[in-house]
Design an enzyme around this catalytic site. Structure first.
Site, PDB file in Angstrom:
ATOM      1  N   LYS A  14       6.323   2.592   1.606  1.00 52.58           N
ATOM      2  CA  LYS A  14       7.137   1.447   1.169  1.00 52.58           C
ATOM      3  C   LYS A  14       7.201   1.332  -0.355  1.00 52.58           C
ATOM      4  O   LYS A  14       8.274   1.162  -0.919  1.00 52.58           O
ATOM      5  CB  LYS A  14       6.592   0.131   1.759  1.00 52.58           C
ATOM      6  CG  LYS A  14       6.522   0.118   3.282  1.00 52.58           C
ATOM      7  CD  LYS A  14       6.072  -1.223   3.819  1.00 52.58           C
ATOM      8  CE  LYS A  14       4.664  -1.615   3.441  1.00 52.58           C
ATOM      9  NZ  LYS A  14       3.592  -0.786   4.046  1.00 52.58           N
ATOM     10  N   ARG A  89       4.252 -10.091   6.603  1.00 53.85           N
ATOM     11  CA  ARG A  89       3.353  -9.318   7.467  1.00 53.85           C
ATOM     12  C   ARG A  89       2.981 -10.090   8.723  1.00 53.85           C
ATOM     13  O   ARG A  89       2.296  -9.552   9.579  1.00 53.85           O
ATOM     14  CB  ARG A  89       2.071  -8.992   6.695  1.00 53.85           C
ATOM     15  CG  ARG A  89       2.062  -7.602   6.040  1.00 53.85           C
ATOM     16  CD  ARG A  89       0.726  -7.468   5.332  1.00 53.85           C
ATOM     17  NE  ARG A  89       0.246  -6.153   5.075  1.00 53.85           N
ATOM     18  CZ  ARG A  89       0.404  -5.492   3.928  1.00 53.85           C
ATOM     19  NH1 ARG A  89       1.140  -5.990   2.964  1.00 53.85           N
ATOM     20  NH2 ARG A  89      -0.154  -4.321   3.751  1.00 53.85           N
ATOM     21  N   ARG A 128      -3.819   9.094  -1.432  1.00 57.67           N
ATOM     22  CA  ARG A 128      -3.080   8.282  -2.420  1.00 57.67           C
ATOM     23  C   ARG A 128      -3.926   7.983  -3.661  1.00 57.67           C
ATOM     24  O   ARG A 128      -5.106   7.660  -3.563  1.00 57.67           O
ATOM     25  CB  ARG A 128      -2.664   6.969  -1.748  1.00 57.67           C
ATOM     26  CG  ARG A 128      -1.978   6.002  -2.685  1.00 57.67           C
ATOM     27  CD  ARG A 128      -1.124   5.034  -1.958  1.00 57.67           C
ATOM     28  NE  ARG A 128      -1.863   4.127  -1.087  1.00 57.67           N
ATOM     29  CZ  ARG A 128      -1.259   3.250  -0.294  1.00 57.67           C
ATOM     30  NH1 ARG A 128       0.050   3.176  -0.254  1.00 57.67           N
ATOM     31  NH2 ARG A 128      -1.967   2.453   0.480  1.00 57.67           N
ATOM     32  N   ARG A 161      -7.625   3.371  -4.358  1.00 53.57           N
ATOM     33  CA  ARG A 161      -7.870   1.982  -3.957  1.00 53.57           C
ATOM     34  C   ARG A 161      -9.049   1.932  -2.999  1.00 53.57           C
ATOM     35  O   ARG A 161      -9.176   2.781  -2.135  1.00 53.57           O
ATOM     36  CB  ARG A 161      -6.632   1.424  -3.234  1.00 53.57           C
ATOM     37  CG  ARG A 161      -5.617   0.837  -4.161  1.00 53.57           C
ATOM     38  CD  ARG A 161      -4.307   0.584  -3.480  1.00 53.57           C
ATOM     39  NE  ARG A 161      -4.408  -0.144  -2.218  1.00 53.57           N
ATOM     40  CZ  ARG A 161      -3.348  -0.497  -1.480  1.00 53.57           C
ATOM     41  NH1 ARG A 161      -2.130  -0.180  -1.878  1.00 53.57           N
ATOM     42  NH2 ARG A 161      -3.510  -1.164  -0.364  1.00 53.57           N
TER      43      ARG A 161
HETATM   44  P1  AMP Z   1      -0.575  -3.390   0.415  1.00 56.81           P
HETATM   45  O1  AMP Z   1      -0.670  -2.948  -0.994  1.00 56.81           O
HETATM   46  O2  AMP Z   1       0.780  -3.928   0.778  1.00 56.81           O
HETATM   47  O3  AMP Z   1      -1.077  -2.361   1.397  1.00 56.81           O
HETATM   48  O4  AMP Z   1      -1.585  -4.639   0.553  1.00 56.81           O
HETATM   49  C1  AMP Z   1      -2.968  -4.483   0.317  1.00 56.81           C
HETATM   50  C2  AMP Z   1      -3.735  -5.624   0.984  1.00 56.81           C
HETATM   51  O5  AMP Z   1      -3.295  -6.880   0.422  1.00 56.81           O
HETATM   52  C3  AMP Z   1      -3.505  -5.779   2.486  1.00 56.81           C
HETATM   53  O6  AMP Z   1      -4.342  -4.924   3.251  1.00 56.81           O
HETATM   54  C4  AMP Z   1      -3.826  -7.256   2.677  1.00 56.81           C
HETATM   55  O7  AMP Z   1      -5.226  -7.475   2.631  1.00 56.81           O
HETATM   56  C5  AMP Z   1      -3.231  -7.885   1.424  1.00 56.81           C
HETATM   57  N1  AMP Z   1      -1.805  -8.272   1.616  1.00 56.81           N
HETATM   58  C6  AMP Z   1      -0.721  -7.777   0.942  1.00 56.81           C
HETATM   59  N2  AMP Z   1       0.416  -8.367   1.346  1.00 56.81           N
HETATM   60  C7  AMP Z   1       0.055  -9.251   2.311  1.00 56.81           C
HETATM   61  C8  AMP Z   1       0.757 -10.156   3.131  1.00 56.81           C
HETATM   62  N3  AMP Z   1       2.105 -10.262   3.060  1.00 56.81           N
HETATM   63  N4  AMP Z   1       0.056 -10.915   4.013  1.00 56.81           N
HETATM   64  C9  AMP Z   1      -1.286 -10.825   4.097  1.00 56.81           C
HETATM   65  N5  AMP Z   1      -2.031  -9.988   3.359  1.00 56.81           N
HETATM   66  C10 AMP Z   1      -1.378  -9.210   2.469  1.00 56.81           C
END
Ligand code: AMP
Length: 216
Positions: A14, A89, A128, A161
């Site tokens: 994404k 989400r 990554r 990460r």
């Molecule tokens: P991402 O970078 O999108 O994979 O997000 C990393 C982490 O941030 C996720 O595993 C969640 O813990 C948190 N996170 C990001 N976006 C959301 C969201 N829309 N709702 C809930 N948690 C989120």
């Protein structure tokens, strides 16, 4: 105001696709994951609330997410075009976004679902690497930087990460299945969902998205 969504499991690409699409489309890339990581780094109140959930690969509570997205959208003008990555989400977040769009006299116009097998998702996530400085995304095999550990665009240091480690990845994929996959039916029922094969080269996915956006 317009909003499109990139939906898909962690590792589907994404963020990478959003970076490619934004340059040619005028959409503003809004990644709640990036916003939360910045908040954790700056040790803000939001960051302190979010940190433990993120490290465990769990979702940050809806009210925290809704707060940061509302705040972000309040800064944009009436003509802003948002491309959400990693948001919504949960169904609750999706309904909130619908409400905000409706208040602005608009709606979510397209949802692009990036689909990939579990094996591909795990290999993408575990390889990554991210630039500590500008957030650019690399992969040790698929998108290697010219110099190992160094960002091509800004020279920043690349890191993995914490939540990309193997034990957390499997939980994140479970969380996606249990809490986020329901959004596929939610948007399909509105006839705005487009399924894309995320195992294709990123340029193919980018071209397909740009083509769809240019027609709407
Ligand atoms: P991402 O970078 O999108 O994979 O997000 C990393 C982490 O941030 C996720 O595993 C969640 O813990 C948190 N996170 C990001 N976006 C959301 C969201 N829309 N709702 C809930 N948690 C989120």
């Amino acid at each position: 105001m317009d909003a499109i969504i990139l939906l898909g499991a962690p590792g589907a690409g994404k963020g990478t696709i959003a970076d490619l699409v934004k340059e040619k489309s005028g959409y503003l890339h809004v990644s709640t994951g990036d916003m939360l990581r910045a908040a954790v780094k700056a040790q803000t109140a939001v960051g302190l609330k979010a940190k433990s959930f993120m490290e465990a690969g769990e979702l940050v509570p809806d009210e925290v997410i809704i707060g940061i997205v509302r705040e972000r959208m309040a800064q944009g003008g009436q003509d802003e075009k948002y491309m959400f990555d990693g948001f919504p989400r949960t169904l609750e977040q999706a309904r909130l976004l619908d409400a905000v769009m409706e208040e602005a006299g608009s709606r979510v116009s397209r949802v692009f679902l990036l689909e990939a097998s579990k094996e591909l998702l795990v290999s993408r996530i575990s390889g990554r690497r991210i630039c500590r400085n500008c957030g650019a995304v690399y992969h040790v095999q698929n998108i290697p930087p010219q110099v190992e550990g160094v960002c091509d665009s800004c020279g920043g240091e690349l890191y993995q990460r914490k939540d990309d480690s193997e034990e957390t990845v499997l939980n994140r994929l479970e969380v996606y299945k249990k809490q986020t996959a329901a959004l596929i039916d939610y948007y399909d029922a509105k006839s705005i969902l487009l399924r894309l094969d995320a195992s294709q080269p990123k340029e193919v996915t980018q071209a397909r998205i740009l083509e769809v956006l240019s027609r709407s």
